[in-house]
Enzyme design. Structure first.
Site, PDB file in Angstrom:
ATOM      1  N   HIS A 136      47.195  38.741  32.087  1.00 36.30           N
ATOM      2  CA  HIS A 136      46.790  38.916  33.480  1.00 36.30           C
ATOM      3  C   HIS A 136      47.725  38.163  34.425  1.00 36.30           C
ATOM      4  CE1 HIS A 136      43.767  39.318  36.795  1.00 36.30           C
ATOM      5  NE2 HIS A 136      44.306  38.167  37.174  1.00 36.30           N
ATOM      6  N   GLU A 137      47.981  36.896  34.123  1.00 38.31           N
ATOM      7  CA  GLU A 137      48.799  36.086  35.027  1.00 38.31           C
ATOM      8  C   GLU A 137      50.257  36.526  35.045  1.00 38.31           C
ATOM      9  OE1 GLU A 137      47.517  34.122  37.206  1.00 38.31           O
ATOM     10  OE2 GLU A 137      45.542  34.521  36.360  1.00 38.31           O
ATOM     11  N   HIS A 140      50.817  39.456  37.370  1.00 39.63           N
ATOM     12  CA  HIS A 140      50.970  39.176  38.799  1.00 39.63           C
ATOM     13  C   HIS A 140      52.447  39.018  39.148  1.00 39.63           C
ATOM     14  CE1 HIS A 140      46.922  38.934  40.302  1.00 39.63           C
ATOM     15  NE2 HIS A 140      46.567  37.967  39.478  1.00 39.63           N
ATOM     16  N   GLU A 196      44.417  41.993  41.874  1.00 36.18           N
ATOM     17  CA  GLU A 196      43.742  41.434  40.700  1.00 36.18           C
ATOM     18  C   GLU A 196      43.366  42.546  39.716  1.00 36.18           C
ATOM     19  OE1 GLU A 196      43.606  38.462  39.895  1.00 36.18           O
ATOM     20  OE2 GLU A 196      43.818  37.296  41.740  1.00 36.18           O
TER      21      GLU A 196
END
Length: 268
Positions: A136-137, A140, A196
């Site tokens: 997920h990170e 970004h 997100e």
């Protein structure tokens, strides 16, 4: 560190066409800011953050963060190479560090500078859960969400004047300060819910490409939600989609993720 210095004369690419398409999700976004400036600042801020915090090294958990992170990094590099976009990652200088903190948090600065806080490890439980967080990170950063947020702020404040090239350096600096307040960490930039959600989808695919079971995502996010019940919501979740929407979206993305997982040698 002065924002005007960080921006420089060429910090913003004034182009009528500055739309970037995410090769994994297909989502398009407006990215006007100069990535080299953002990456330079990220590297500086990352060093400062590590120097002020307690970096954990040599432990089993620290090694897990590095190992899982490197597998996701390698999966991303293989994918971008396979579609002829290796240049997108050429300026990345990856680092994965574990920081001592009770916060349920993790982040990835533009350019691949990653930190995981010890407080989130009990929620991740195992490598699959940690891969959910790191996927997920990292997403970004790969999706250029920092650049997108800066661009959104510029357009909201100055509109068409951007394309006319009539915005002064001090005005650009003002926008930059609003998105990245002086003294704050680049990593703590608040993303929009759409960003997100994209990081959820992209991260699910990346962890699967790296050989981690994407079916671990829903249990992980349920544990994160439970960890915030009856207490102040963790910074990690402050701008995330609501739990029901997140779980529904992950379920929609799971079939494709499982294809990537199977191709990486995972057992369905």
């Amino acid at each position: 560190m002065k924002v005007t210095h960080l921006l420089g004369m060429g910090a913003i690419a004034l182009s009528a066409v500055a739309c970037t398409t995410n090769p994994i999700t297909g989502r398009s976004s407006l990215q006007l800011a100069n990535n080299s400036e953002i990456l330079t600042m990220s590297s500086q801020e990352y060093k400062t953050t590590l120097s002020k915090g307690k970096v954990i090294t040599g432990t089993a958990d620290a090694k897990r963060v590095v190992n899982v992170g490197n597998r996701i990094k390698s999966a991303a590099e293989r994918y971008y190479q396979s579609i002829g976009r290796s240049a997108d990652l050429a300026s990345y200088s990856w680092e994965f560090n574990l920081l001592q903190s009770s916060e349920l948090n993790a982040w990835c600065m533009p350019g691949g500078k990653v930190a995981v806080y010890t407080g989130i490890l009990p929620v991740t439980k195992d490598d699959n859960g940690l891969a959910v967080v790191l996927g997920h990170e990292v997403s970004h950063a790969l999706a250029g969400h920092g650049n997108e947020r800066i661009s959104q702020a510029m357009v909201a404040q100055y509109g068409g004047a951007i394309l006319g090239g009539t915005i002064s350096n001090s005005q650009w600096a003002s926008v930059f300060q609003k998105v990245y307040p002086i003294g704050s960490q680049v990593a703590l930039l608040k993303y929009g819910r759409g960003q997100e959600s994209e990081a959820d989808e992209m991260g699910l695919y990346l962890m699967s490409m790296a050989g981690y079971d994407p079916r671990a995502a829903i249990p992980f996010w349920n544990r994160m939600e439970a960890a915030s019940t009856g207490a102040r919501q963790p910074e990690f979740l402050s701008t995330h989609p609501n739990p029901e929407t997140r779980i529904s979206d992950i379920n929609k993305d799971l079939p494709k993720a499982l294809e990537y997982y199977k191709a990486a040698g995972g057992k369905i």
